[in-house]
Write an enzyme that holds these catalytic residues in place. Structure first.
Site, PDB file in Angstrom:
ATOM      1  CG  ASP A   1       2.917  10.526  -5.102  1.00 29.89           C
ATOM      2  OD1 ASP A   1       3.253  11.536  -4.452  1.00 29.89           O
ATOM      3  OD2 ASP A   1       3.302  10.316  -6.262  1.00 29.89           O
TER       4      ASP A   1
ATOM      5  CG  HIS B   1       7.580   7.444 -12.306  1.00 30.69           C
ATOM      6  ND1 HIS B   1       8.896   7.152 -12.055  1.00 30.69           N
ATOM      7  CD2 HIS B   1       7.274   8.483 -11.495  1.00 30.69           C
ATOM      8  CE1 HIS B   1       9.364   7.979 -11.127  1.00 30.69           C
ATOM      9  NE2 HIS B   1       8.405   8.808 -10.773  1.00 30.69           N
TER      10      HIS B   1
ATOM     11  CD  GLU C   1       8.029   3.208 -10.645  1.00 29.15           C
ATOM     12  OE1 GLU C   1       8.483   3.524 -11.761  1.00 29.15           O
ATOM     13  OE2 GLU C   1       8.552   3.575  -9.575  1.00 29.15           O
TER      14      GLU C   1
END
Length: 240
Positions: A67, A137, A142
């Site tokens: 990410d 998470h 999430e």
């Protein structure tokens, strides 16, 4: 799942590093799925040491990261691109051209999500490293994220923003959005390695390993993967 309980953070880092070292030793062209945050730093130090001692080489290794924050340029000290170079890439013999992260500093985020998902389709992770959020998470997926999700933009929860604020001068500086590998992309990895440290992760560790497989705990989906290694310290394992 194979669960390894280490005495402390340092031992957790060493044991987790052994998993990645074995992957690289067995396949010099391995694709490593990498993670950021404070938890993997010790593991990365172990890999840097192993590379310096010529135990392993990353010359032919490729990497994909989970990410990146939306809105931070790569040069920002809290960007994950900067983090990876500072904590790993600049200290090993990897070709930086073989490293891949999603880019959160682009105008067309939908196009970037599509690009990264396509890239992951061509580069199956030999092993995917994951940290574990205190709310369960994985990456920035999430609670409530669909298990069939691919690379997408997420609005970070208040809980996650608070967790990450320790790395910024002020909580107001923490980005509120991120671009993240989806759960489907993570589950496509051949092997998954999860690391967690500290009592604040104990409930999430329990839910991941022994709880029901539900989208309210994204990490619980890992129970459906055929090859998962979980390395945790005693504090993180305290509810098992």
């Amino acid at each position: 799942m194979k669960v390894i309980i280490a005495e402390n953070y340092d031992e957790m880092s060493k044991k987790a590093a052994e998993v990645i070292k074995d992957v690289v030793k067995n396949d010099e062209n391995a694709v490593l799925g990498l993670a950021t945050g404070t938890t993997p730093i010790g593991l990365y130090k172990e890999l840097i040491s192993a590379c310096a001692k010529k135990e392993i080489s990353f010359k032919n290794v490729k990497t994909v990261n989970l990410d990146e924050y939306v809105g931070l340029p790569k040069t920002h000290v809290q960007s994950y691109d900067y983090f990876m170079k500072d904590n790993l890439f600049n200290h090993i013999d990897i070709d930086i051209a073989n490293t891949n992260l999603p880019c959160g500093d682009v105008k067309d985020l939908d196009a970037e999500c599509a690009r990264y998902t396509a890239l992951l389709g061509k580069m199956q992770q030999s092993v995917q490293l994951l940290g574990l959020g205190s709310n369960g998470h994985i990456a920035f997926n999430e609670p409530g994220t669909a298990f069939d999700s691919t690379t997408h933009i997420v609005n970070l929860t208040e809980n996650t923003i608070k967790d990450n604020s320790r790395l910024f001068d002020d909580i107001s500086e923490v980005p509120t959005k991120a671009i993240t590998m989806g759960i489907k992309n993570i589950m496509n990895a051949k092997k998954i390695l999860v690391i967690a440290s500290g009592k604040n992760k104990a409930q999430a560790v329990y839910n991941m390993i022994k709880g029901p497989v539900v989208e309210s705990c994204p990490a619980s989906v890992l129970q459906n993967h055929k090859d998962v290694v979980v390395v945790v310290d005693k504090d993180a394992a305290s509810m098992l």
